[in-house]
Scaffold this active site. Structure first.
Site, PDB file in Angstrom:
ATOM      1  CB  SER A 691      -0.924   0.011   1.224  1.00  0.00           C
ATOM      2  OG  SER A 691      -1.790  -1.088   1.197  1.00  0.00           O
ATOM      3  CE  LYS A 734      -4.459   0.866   3.399  1.00  0.00           C
ATOM      4  NZ  LYS A 734      -3.964   0.479   2.070  1.00  0.00           N
TER       5      LYS A 734
END
Length: 817
Positions: A691, A734
């Site tokens: 990520s 997130k």
């Protein structure tokens, strides 16, 4: 003192012979021989001082047996005049304050005068050597006699190792042979001391043969007596068996035999319980064995325990499901705020049960950070369905027998925790929660994860076989719910058997509602306060959530509310106040300064520092990625406990930077003559995943171009060698982490646009999402002075049947809905 012997090993005296003066350790009931290892246990201040002095003098220690066993502090008059000089090999302290040491004899020695009596004994020592010719005919004949006698004694003594006679046969020195043999015999202290004092080898062996002959005769007589006792015992057992038969006949006639009554009771229970065909066959077989056993036999209690387990299980006992969907929905809403997906799944299961009664229980797996209510949700599901609730924790379980049970060959064996739980529930259709399934272990005792494959497979668990029961039991009616923080550690085969239901972290608005409805009333009641005595304004609760906690779940928030209740309780008892209605500005008075601040958005942009986003087991987190360079030779240094995938992302980003260096004005010389160091702070925390790919690349471009990165911007996405930005997971967690940190702009891969549907509308209203497909777009957004990419819109949502037409969405570049 205690003594034990070890195989003989020759340890020579230190260079220069023995010292003239040595520390002296008196021992009781023990004689130490030269070249023989011994283990001793010493206690008392004087003995410990002696050992300390010996340790300081190369480990040399003179050991003399006590002649006067009643003397607590032995002096010269209380000791035999001949002992053994020894060397300490190992010494360690025991928990009870004593000291255990392993020594080996060096030589016989005589005791001269004492030169010191306090704090320990120390005296003059005279080394004594063996006398006589070891090669003489008489000595060799005595050696053969000793070998023959010792072999016979070893064979007749069960607790003597057979290796002792092999060791004795390999000792070629007659004097050492005598010392070895006597050190392994149970003789009187005076006899052992006399053997130590005989310096002439022939006399020592001759005296030893007499002792061995006596011991051999005693053993032979003992074996003869034992044989006679065994014969009498066999006769007694036969008589006991006949008496028991007679007693059984008498009891049968009188009808009051307790064992017979117990057998009849068990047979009645077998007939009454609705066992499966296999279970009934096993119960009747075991009952027949039980009726033929004596009640005093150990097998009797084992068979009785097995029958108790078999008959106590709910083979055909089920609780009635509450199939009222509105009532179930009301119960779920009372216990938990939000979590609509989970509630819908339970209501769907109940709807199917109303249409079809014979429905296999689903295998659900709640996945989410700690503190979001996974375990309590299982309890609410059981209450809503009217079922019993069971929970077992699988964290740290390494033994397969915890799931499948132990076989009955082991003493004290029991069924596994699945069968134990069903007996405790008293029904064969409870809600069974397998908590922390991602914390399972595996070692030499088996793999409990593999044992769960049968339990959690709807096609197999109707014939689950516990090792203890050894008969199939139907688990298909059980509603199994597993919980996990991460699915990565769960074996793929086990994951394939479960229906995964993510339970993400809560938003601040959701936390405020949960605190208002559930947490605060619970803490007020738990601390003895009356309703209304402690109230918090919405601003105070919002500040408590934002500045005193930072978590995906609710545990820290509940602890802070508990702290407020304790402070209020104390002030009420002290008579200072009777009611509390706290405002946001009063929190410092009760909880101290705020613990967390949204510092990221207010900071200035820096060169080589990027804010990334990560999804962890405890929810979303922000990552600060730092890059720097120094003179070197193109070396890439990565620190911060980065996993292999994240390291590959860093290497990919650096390679992409080198291929596009000319486009961004980076000189090839700057790249070839520099070492690059990338660090992700919180170095004690492992980090893994792709990520952070675009964040790593932005940090490198910023470092070599000298352009600062916006501090009010966070990003996540995987980068390729061609500059494409690929989608990643955990978008909801997130984004929530960025929102908690005060960041309002987030760069996301364009292919993650559909994941924005999972983000609550209030959070989307606060955030600006920049959706990108190429890394060039990321640079224009992230580096100060860059341009934004073309506008990207979400695909319009499909209109649901029977609902009003959805409003068109705002462009994500400006602000989401």
């Amino acid at each position: 003192m205690s003594e034990s012997q070890f195989p003989i090993a020759v340890v020579e005296a230190p260079p220069g012979g023995l010292p003239a003066e040595m520390p002296i350790l008196p021992v009781r009931h023990t004689v130490v021989y030269p070249y023989m290892p011994h283990q001793l246990t010493a206690g008392g201040t004087r003995a410990l001082r002696t050992l300390e002095a010996a340790a300081e003098s190369n480990g040399l220690l003179a050991i003399f047996a006590q002649q006067n066993l009643d003397a607590e502090e032995a002096g010269a008059a209380d000791l035999y005049r001949m002992g053994t000089a020894t060397k300490i090999h190992k010494l360690w302290r025991m928990p009870d304050g004593t000291v255990r040491l392993i020594i080996q004899g060096l030589a016989r020695c005589g005791l001269g005068e004492l030169v010191q009596e306090t704090p320990f004994l120390k005296g003059r020592i005279l080394r004594l050597e063996d006398e006589g010719d070891p090669e003489s005919t008489q000595v060799q004949a005595l050696c053969r006699t000793v070998h023959r006698q010792f072999k016979a004694i070893v064979e007749m003594t069960p607790n003597m190792a057979r290796e002792l006679q092999i060791i004795a046969m390999n000792i070629d020195h007659p004097g050492r042979l005598a010392d070895f043999v006597v050190s392994n015999l149970d003789l009187a202290l005076e006899e052992k001391q006399k053997l130590l004092e005989l310096l002439d080898i022939g006399q020592r062996l001759e005296y030893l043969t007499g002792l061995l002959a006596r011991e051999q005769e005693i053993l032979e007589v003992g074996m003869k007596i034992q044989a006679q006792v065994q014969e009498k015992l066999g006769k007694s057992q036969r008589e006991y068996y006949l008496r028991e038969q007679l007693k059984h006949i008498q009891k049968e006639l009188s009808g009051d035999d307790p064992q017979l009554a117990e057998g009849e009771e068990l047979r009645a229970r077998v007939e009454a319980v609705q066992l499966s065909p296999e279970g009934r066959e096993a119960a009747e077989r075991e009952l027949r064995r039980l009726e033929q056993m004596n009640s005093s036999s150990p097998e009797y209690s084992m068979a009785r325990t097995y029958l108790d387990w078999l008959l106590a299980l709910p083979w055909a006992v089920s609780t009635q499901d509450d199939l009222d969907l509105s009532a179930a929905a009301r119960v779920l809403a009372e216990d938990h705020y939000g979590l609509e997906k989970v509630k819908d799944r339970i209501l769907e299961f109940l709807a199917v049960r109303r249409l079809r009664q014979e429905t296999k229980g689903p295998i659900l797996c709640f996945v989410g950070p700690p503190g979001v209510g996974k375990t309590s949700l299982g309890r609410s599901i059981a209450r809503a369905m009217g079922r019993k609730f069971l929970r077992i924790s699988l964290g740290g379980v390494h033994d397969e027998a915890e799931i499948r049970g132990h076989r009955r060959t082991y003493i004290g064996s029991l069924p596994g925790r699945i069968i134990q739980g069903l007996r405790k529930a008293g029904a064969n259709n409870p809600v069974f929660m397998l908590d922390e399934i991602d914390k399972l272990g595996a070692d030499f005792r088996g793999d409990p994860g593999s044992a769960l494959l049968e339990v959690l497979d709807p096609e197999q668990n109707n014939t689950f076989v516990d090792h203890y029961l050894d008969v199939p039991f139907d688990l298909s009616k059980v509603l199994f719910i597993a919980t996990a923080n991460l699915l990565g550690p769960v074996p793929p085969a086990l994951r394939d058997r479960m229906e995964e239901i993510p339970i993400p972290g809560y938003t601040p608005d959701e936390k405020l509602q949960i605190a208002r409805r559930h947490l605060l009333p619970k803490q007020v009641e738990g601390h003895g306060l009356r309703p209304g005595q402690l109230q918090l304004a919405d601003e105070a609760l919002a500040r408590l959530i934002g500045e005193y906690t930072r978590e995906a779940g609710l545990r820290q928030l509940e602890r802070q509310l508990g702290a407020l209740c304790r402070k209020a309780a104390r002030r009420i008892i002290e008579g200072k106040r009777r009611r509390f209605k706290l405002k946001a500005g009063e929190l410092e008075e009760y909880l101290g300064p705020a613990h967390f601040f949204a510092e990221v958005a207010a900071g200035k942009g820096e060169v080589g520092v990027v804010t990334g986003l990560a999804a962890t087991a405890v929810g979303g987190e922000i990552l600060f990625i730092e890059a720097t360079r120094m003179q070197g030779k193109e070396q890439l240094i990565l620190t911060g406990q980065l996993g292999e995938v994240m390291r590959e992302s860093a290497r990919t980003a650096l390679s992409y930077l080198r291929t596009r260096a000319d486009d961004w004005g980076v000189k090839a010389k700057d790249l070839s003559e520099a070492d690059v160091h990338i660090h992700v702070p919180a170095g004690a925390t492992p980090k893994e995943g792709p990520s952070a790919g675009i964040a790593l690349a932005v940090a490198l471009v910023s470092l070599f171009t000298g352009r600062a990165v916006r501090s009010d911007l966070a990003m996540t996405g995987e980068i390729t060698l061609r500059g494409r930005v690929l989608p990643v997971g955990g978008i909801r967690d997130k984004v929530l982490a960025a929102q908690r940190a005060g960041i309002r702009r987030v760069i996301l891969p364009a292919r993650n646009a559909n994941d924005l549907e999972e983000i609550p509308a209030p959070i989307r209203a606060q955030m600006r999402f920049e959706l990108v497909e190429r890394f060039d777009q990321v640079l224009k957004l992230a580096l100060l002075g860059g341009k934004r990419p073309a506008e990207v819109q979400l695909a319009p949502r499909k209109k649901a049947a029977g609902k009003a037409k959805a409003k068109p969405r705002a462009k994500l570049r400006t602000r989401s809905r």
